[in-house]
Design an enzyme around this catalytic site. Structure first.
Site, PDB file in Angstrom:
ATOM      1  N   ASP A  21       0.835  -1.211   0.000  1.00  0.00           N
ATOM      2  CA  ASP A  21       0.000   0.000   0.000  1.00  0.00           C
ATOM      3  C   ASP A  21       0.868   1.258   0.000  1.00  0.00           C
ATOM      4  O   ASP A  21       1.977   1.242   0.535  1.00  0.00           O
ATOM      5  CB  ASP A  21      -0.904  -0.033   1.246  1.00  0.00           C
ATOM      6  N   HIS A  38       2.925   3.177  -8.944  1.00  0.00           N
ATOM      7  CA  HIS A  38       2.794   1.736  -9.213  1.00  0.00           C
ATOM      8  C   HIS A  38       4.045   1.220  -9.946  1.00  0.00           C
ATOM      9  O   HIS A  38       4.536   0.136  -9.660  1.00  0.00           O
ATOM     10  CB  HIS A  38       1.541   1.448 -10.036  1.00  0.00           C
ATOM     11  N   LEU A 132      11.274 -20.287  -4.287  1.00  0.00           N
ATOM     12  CA  LEU A 132      10.135 -19.518  -3.778  1.00  0.00           C
ATOM     13  C   LEU A 132       8.941 -19.600  -4.733  1.00  0.00           C
ATOM     14  O   LEU A 132       9.119 -19.598  -5.954  1.00  0.00           O
ATOM     15  CB  LEU A 132      10.589 -18.051  -3.662  1.00  0.00           C
TER      16      LEU A 132
END
Ligand code: FPP
Length: 249
Positions: A21, A38, A132
């Site tokens: 955020d 972004h 991962l």
């Protein structure tokens, strides 16, 4: 000294969920448009994914686009979708190099066809990686996920496959997007907001929450390590007492 050196590698959370955020506020501080924030946020994604892999985190789930985000101005939604397509396409070779497997959760059919295609290609191209697992939550909301699980269970009951008395946590889990993924032990939210915003409500039942004032484009692997260290200093009791935990050690 890096926080990394203080981490107990035997007690690293296997799954970390992150609400990224603050991109819009970060961009505003720079006098730029929201979408610039972004774009900068992608650098944080890259660094955090790399950092998580370095300490042996097995799953990282990023809240990249919520169901509610569709209500943002069309210009921002379009730019975010384009950013997703270009990022996934550009980063796939690096994901392979770093042995990262990509997965996605959410109402993926609601994504623009180009975005879905790029996503599926990258998921396919990275499917054999064993390091991962990076899970992107896209067009995701927990209420949507739980609602669709309830509907599917209702269908099983109607068909006579399942009796209402037999419905267990396992049945609910079976119909969640995360059925193959262990629940997160740690949830991080950046930008000083203390909410979970419709993110993994079922799966976060016993997670530790870590909130930081940092805005997402400023968040780096060092901040991730600080969060992991903070997590390692907490006592996870799962409803038991401290004494019970000591006895079972
Ligand atoms: C929240 O900040 C951020 C988003 C809704 C989008 C996050 C997306 C990215 C960082 C791009 C990710 C790309 C990949 C491939 C994972 P906000 O816009 O709500 O910020 P604000 O609260 O300051 O307005």
């Amino acid at each position: 000294m890096s926080h990394k050196n203080s981490i107990d590698l035997q007690k690293v959370p296997q799954h970390i969920a992150i609400i990224m955020d603050g991109n819009g506020r970060w961009a505003k501080q720079q006098g730029e448009s929201r979408i610039y924030g972004h774009y900068e946020g992608v650098n944080s994604v890259r660094d955090v994914v790399e950092g998580a892999g370095e300490v042996g985190v097995k799953y990282i789930t990023l809240y990249a686009f919520s169901t509610e985000n569709w209500n943002r101005p069309k210009e921002e939604v379009d730019a975010l979708m384009e950013l997703l397509v270009s990022t996934i396409s550009a980063e796939t070779p690096q994901l392979n190099k770093k042995n990262v497997r990509l997965q996605a959760i959410g109402n993926l059919d609601s994504l623009p066809p180009a975005c879905l295609q790029e996503l599926n290609e990258s998921i396919d191209l990275t499917s054999k990686n064993t390091g991962l697992t990076l899970v992107l939550a896209l067009s995701y909301s927990s209420k949507w996920e739980l609602l669709s699980a309830v509907k599917q269970i209702a269908v099983d009951v109607k068909k006579g496959i399942l009796s209402p008395d037999a419905i267990s946590e396992e049945h609910i889990k079976k119909y969640l997007c995360t059925k193959q993924i262990p629940d997160p032990e740690l949830m991080i939210r950046t930008s000083g907001e203390h909410r979970i915003s419709n993110f993994l409500l079922w799966q976060l039942a016993y997670a530790e929450f870590y909130f930081t004032e940092k805005l997402w484009p400023d968040f780096r692997k060092e901040d991730l390590y600080e969060a992991i260290l903070n997590y390692q200093n907490r006592e996870r009791r799962f409803g038991k007492t401290s004494e019970q935990l000591t006895q079972t050690k």
